[in-house]
Design an enzyme around this catalytic site. Structure first.
Site, PDB file in Angstrom:
ATOM      1  N   HIS A 173      55.059 -33.533 105.844  1.00 36.33           N
ATOM      2  CA  HIS A 173      53.759 -34.232 105.800  1.00 36.33           C
ATOM      3  C   HIS A 173      53.231 -34.641 107.174  1.00 36.33           C
ATOM      4  O   HIS A 173      52.102 -35.097 107.283  1.00 36.33           O
ATOM      5  CB  HIS A 173      53.866 -35.507 104.951  1.00 36.33           C
ATOM      6  CG  HIS A 173      54.526 -35.326 103.632  1.00 36.33           C
ATOM      7  ND1 HIS A 173      55.338 -36.255 103.052  1.00 36.33           N
ATOM      8  CD2 HIS A 173      54.492 -34.293 102.756  1.00 36.33           C
ATOM      9  CE1 HIS A 173      55.785 -35.819 101.890  1.00 36.33           C
ATOM     10  NE2 HIS A 173      55.296 -34.620 101.679  1.00 36.33           N
ATOM     11  N   TRP A 231      65.437 -28.146  95.493  1.00 40.18           N
ATOM     12  CA  TRP A 231      64.217 -28.913  95.270  1.00 40.18           C
ATOM     13  C   TRP A 231      63.321 -27.958  94.467  1.00 40.18           C
ATOM     14  O   TRP A 231      62.930 -26.898  95.015  1.00 40.18           O
ATOM     15  CB  TRP A 231      63.499 -29.138  96.586  1.00 40.18           C
ATOM     16  CG  TRP A 231      63.851 -30.257  97.493  1.00 40.18           C
ATOM     17  CD1 TRP A 231      62.964 -31.096  98.096  1.00 40.18           C
ATOM     18  CD2 TRP A 231      65.127 -30.655  97.985  1.00 40.18           C
ATOM     19  NE1 TRP A 231      63.625 -31.981  98.916  1.00 40.18           N
ATOM     20  CE2 TRP A 231      64.956 -31.740  98.862  1.00 40.18           C
ATOM     21  CE3 TRP A 231      66.454 -30.210  97.753  1.00 40.18           C
ATOM     22  CZ2 TRP A 231      66.017 -32.374  99.511  1.00 40.18           C
ATOM     23  CZ3 TRP A 231      67.502 -30.838  98.404  1.00 40.18           C
ATOM     24  CH2 TRP A 231      67.282 -31.901  99.255  1.00 40.18           C
ATOM     25  N   TYR A 256      59.858 -27.357  92.854  1.00 45.03           N
ATOM     26  CA  TYR A 256      58.509 -27.897  92.717  1.00 45.03           C
ATOM     27  C   TYR A 256      57.565 -26.814  92.230  1.00 45.03           C
ATOM     28  O   TYR A 256      57.200 -25.921  92.985  1.00 45.03           O
ATOM     29  CB  TYR A 256      58.010 -28.416  94.076  1.00 45.03           C
ATOM     30  CG  TYR A 256      58.807 -29.568  94.635  1.00 45.03           C
ATOM     31  CD1 TYR A 256      59.486 -30.469  93.804  1.00 45.03           C
ATOM     32  CD2 TYR A 256      58.893 -29.780  95.998  1.00 45.03           C
ATOM     33  CE1 TYR A 256      60.206 -31.538  94.317  1.00 45.03           C
ATOM     34  CE2 TYR A 256      59.612 -30.848  96.531  1.00 45.03           C
ATOM     35  CZ  TYR A 256      60.269 -31.721  95.678  1.00 45.03           C
ATOM     36  OH  TYR A 256      60.987 -32.768  96.191  1.00 45.03           O
ATOM     37  N   LYS A 277      66.408 -31.419  92.481  1.00 46.78           N
ATOM     38  CA  LYS A 277      65.531 -32.554  92.769  1.00 46.78           C
ATOM     39  C   LYS A 277      64.192 -32.193  92.147  1.00 46.78           C
ATOM     40  O   LYS A 277      63.577 -31.191  92.534  1.00 46.78           O
ATOM     41  CB  LYS A 277      65.425 -32.716  94.284  1.00 46.78           C
ATOM     42  CG  LYS A 277      64.586 -33.888  94.759  1.00 46.78           C
ATOM     43  CD  LYS A 277      64.776 -34.104  96.260  1.00 46.78           C
ATOM     44  CE  LYS A 277      63.772 -35.099  96.810  1.00 46.78           C
ATOM     45  NZ  LYS A 277      62.799 -34.528  97.734  1.00 46.78           N
ATOM     46  N   LYS A 304      60.428 -33.707  89.998  1.00 46.56           N
ATOM     47  CA  LYS A 304      59.511 -34.830  89.839  1.00 46.56           C
ATOM     48  C   LYS A 304      59.723 -35.516  88.494  1.00 46.56           C
ATOM     49  O   LYS A 304      60.216 -34.905  87.539  1.00 46.56           O
ATOM     50  CB  LYS A 304      58.063 -34.332  89.925  1.00 46.56           C
ATOM     51  CG  LYS A 304      57.679 -33.925  91.335  1.00 46.56           C
ATOM     52  CD  LYS A 304      56.173 -34.035  91.531  1.00 46.56           C
ATOM     53  CE  LYS A 304      55.813 -33.818  92.992  1.00 46.56           C
ATOM     54  NZ  LYS A 304      54.357 -33.895  93.193  1.00 46.56           N
ATOM     55  N   GLY A 358      62.704 -41.500  99.701  1.00 46.07           N
ATOM     56  CA  GLY A 358      62.387 -41.678 101.111  1.00 46.07           C
ATOM     57  C   GLY A 358      61.413 -42.818 101.294  1.00 46.07           C
ATOM     58  O   GLY A 358      61.800 -43.953 101.576  1.00 46.07           O
TER      59      GLY A 358
END
Lengths: 256, 256, 256, 256, 256
Positions: free
Chosen positions: D20, D134, D136, D167, D169, D221
């Site tokens: 980000h 992860w 996504y 990992k 959501k 985080g």
């Protein structure tokens, strides 16, 4: 080269199952690789051309084997590309004396095929196999793939890229095909048989024109195994290709 | 470098069969690699440039050999790319003293060619071969490939990427070409001969301009082997390139 | 790091020949790598940055060498990408103490460059070389490549991807650049010199702002070797970067 | 697995600098990896997640290390893809007990990431590291990436592709998340912490829902290191995740 | 082949979690791989088909294992492609007797899958594993993927590319499926079970048609583990496939 006899060659091609499917080209007999092997043997062909799967499951070692190491189906649209399916090492292990590879010259993916053929040619020569290039100009940028200058370009691309033999389409007349043979230089030129010709005479006349132009021979599939009398056709082809006879003489093979 | 004599070079290029086809550039004599090898030898060229297939089947070891290790046909449209066809190892095995590689600077695929050339250059140097870059700005983003700043850019890209010599187009005048030579720094600059010039004088004047600009020599094909008197043209080029003579003196080679 | 002195660095960058061409950035003196090496030595730079070709042909070992291992020309349109031209092994063999690699952050090809840099960083560390990342946000998705948050993002991407040092653009003021330096964490930050500044004072003021923000130094090309008095500019930069002097003090180097 | 304690895990994620940028997620404290390591240690996290660069320059060995081996910035538009930046070998050399890899399920480049993860998973297992995915769902074809059936699909893709932990959501409610946990089978499920929640209670309620659904823990985080009292938040999370306490009990950690 | 019994095979397929997600195909029982393994064992299936992750975490060695080595989700739009996720080496280490690979014939990416399957087939044979090809014509160029000539083309592509067995869709009638079986030659043909059929009779009639056409068996998932009485369905399938019984006889398995 092990797939020639007296410097001439008649190769029986049988990768149409992958290239065109079975419903278009095969009938209940020709769908069977054993039938083709029988024709190859009895018809005294100088070589037979299989994809690796057919070789692995059917080849019995009696005829010199050429494994076509790339291929594609007729289904995808867009710029043509065929990628390697069989390694040179595996081809050799299956008994091949040569590997065949199609380059769609003029395709937007031409560079990938020239590159892949280049690597395969090196591997083949290091392992003692010949490298045969099927060179077919095709794609949006190719208007007429049998125009004499395009066929000659194809033949020459084979020489430049290191092919030991090329399989190219016929230009339609012996004179213009002579320039393609000349463009190929030291590379052996085989005419690609193509779809079944309307008459035996028509097909043999093409082959005669090819041989008169200085070619080495013919890679033929449908004009033999779609024929009602494949062995007679094979005999007729031998007359023209091996013995340098006229079409008229060759046609007598059908009258017995 | 083994393809120079007294620090100058006249290379006989013969990869046009792949790049342009045979019908456009060759006649019945020039289509034959043996004819070119004869010219190369008798014409005292300092090197001959072949694709690997021609080298494999025709090269006899008398003239220093440069193998062009990538190439493309003129058929595909779109952003230009030529990929590796011959490995450095294979080039060396075929007797090459140098490898040649084309980079289409400005192409959307520029990065692939700079990358591939970078690897080839390293391999070549590790094996004791020179690496020559054909640097041709081309593609949608290139408006004028003989503009002085573009030719100088090409020359410099060769230096930066590690070429030992570059083959670039002529800018049209000696003065602006001098900047290209200067941009190339320690890299030897060869003018790309291009299509047959309208007159001998016109071509020799170009070559003279190139040499006056500090270049190392010329890589020439069509202006020699399309010439009716190729050996006289070779002699005339030697006058200009090797002996630093005027165009007038060089032209006398044709009057004998 | 071998390209720092007292923890600070002034690197003389000279890969503009590939990135921009010679006609835009060079004159008859600056086109010559020997001229740049002379400036680097006499100007006491802590390192010099070359592409492999320039290193191979010109580098004499007196100044710590950084080889830029990827690069591109300014010609291609579209999303930017620069691929590896020089291997880490070859860079080391040419005497490099560090390798440099450009990542165009935000490009549609960002993933290819992050991947390639990742591999190069590992190889460099395994061979005892430092890895420097040029991180330039660029491409359709990047509106303003000197916006503080974009420059800080670039600096941070360098830290995350494993760079030992990053070369980034100046944000325009020391305060916002401090955040970029802070974002880089343990990574050394070098300002990218950019095009020739309108005045010496303007350029030195930028550099002062960079050093005040906590940066390690400057990678500079055009502002030195396009300068009429490059050694005085080098001395002035040393005042600001090495000795922490004011711009005013540094400018006195030009009045001698 | 070395990043669990009593079968539960609270991982401190810190790759947001790459994903980000620093201006969006960090302040002057959280921009510093040492600050995060201090939180990880004092907050008794069971693992910390870094990109290789941060690990190489900051990691001191006190907390189990997970190296995120791919990543991307938020800048590029188009179908998402993140490619490998750190090799498994390098991750292990840096002290990692596990590698993390993001797969953008549904992206047009999904196949490249499933392929790369597959290879990384094998390497990790051969070297004794765990492989965390992860997962996504993202790209034009994904309408709602927290829809229960999409989150369950993500969890299952992790199981099928060989992840040891995923990992994913949160779906928004414990009941539908239970199906995702069930879909993951023997794979440990970690909720992805996501952006800072509006209140502590809101976030802890999410985490409670996740644990009630049978998950293994949380990778968090911003909800920790953007918090004014990160250690109290860590303590509260331990209450819910490790000790199975209610949100009410956990919130008491903030009242001390 | 180790996944046949008396030359026939009934394979329990369970990669739908990756291909379709869990919400569409699974319920609370069928989502659990242990439930499937129990059915496989008690239902006397001749093999079970898992992705590597499921194999790694659940497989206990009682049923011959086939690892599906590529796969994709149903999410991405565009021309279909599934890339390798599990290496042949890893498949073997996990206990597999065969590897499965999907080729989307007719996809714009067909060449990548034919190429990858070719390499995998060679590796599998070198390591003593069978290679099974799931051949599904799909993509913009495929209008009807159960048309007899398309199914026969798929079967033949499997033979040509070197598959030991192919998994193809049913054409809808035994007669036209016979041509597909004939097109496959020496390759074992498995019908792909597809979505849950409306009635047991309907499904068993399909299977009977397949066996009457000369096929080797069935790869079935949803029609078994979505069934309320999976073991009875397994018994009924054994009647038809192994024992050559009629649909009527097979249906009696449900009446006990």
């Amino acid at each position: 080269m092990p797939f020639l006899r007296k410097g001439k060659g008649i190769l029986l091609a049988y990768d149409q199952g992958l290239e065109h499917g079975t419903s278009k080209d095969f009938n209940d007999k020709s769908v069977d690789p054993d039938y083709i092997l029988e024709i190859a043997e009895k018809g005294k062909f100088t070589g037979v051309i299989f994809q690796k799967g057919v070789a692995e499951k059917y080849y019995k070692g009696k005829i010199p084997l050429i494994i076509k190491v790339n291929g594609k189906t007729s289904l995808p649209k867009g710029e043509p590309i065929a990628s390697q399916i069989c390694s040179v090492k595996q081809a050799k292990a299956l008994g091949a004396k040569a590997v065949g590879y199609t380059i769609y010259l003029g395709s937007a993916h031409e560079n990938l095929m020239l590159h892949e053929f280049g690597r395969i040619q090196q591997e083949a020569h290091e392992m003692g196999l010949a490298a045969i290039a099927w060179i077919y100009p095709r794609g949006e940028s190719v208007v007429n793939d049998t125009a004499p200058e395009i066929v000659a370009y194809a033949a020459r691309a084979g020489l430049e890229a290191g092919a030991d033999a090329v399989k190219i389409k016929y230009t339609g007349d012996s004179n213009s095909f002579r320039w393609a043979v000349r463009s190929a230089g030291a590379v052996k030129v085989f005419m690609s048989g193509g779809p079944k010709a309307p008459t035996d005479e028509a097909f043999l006349t093409q082959v005669k024109g090819v041989m008169d132009a200085g070619a080495t021979g013919l890679a033929v599939g449908r004009n033999v195994w779609q024929h009602e009398r494949p062995l007679e056709m094979a005999a007729a082809l031998r007359e023209v290709i091996m013995n340098g006879q006229t079409v008229e003489t060759a046609l007598k093979k059908f009258t017995r």
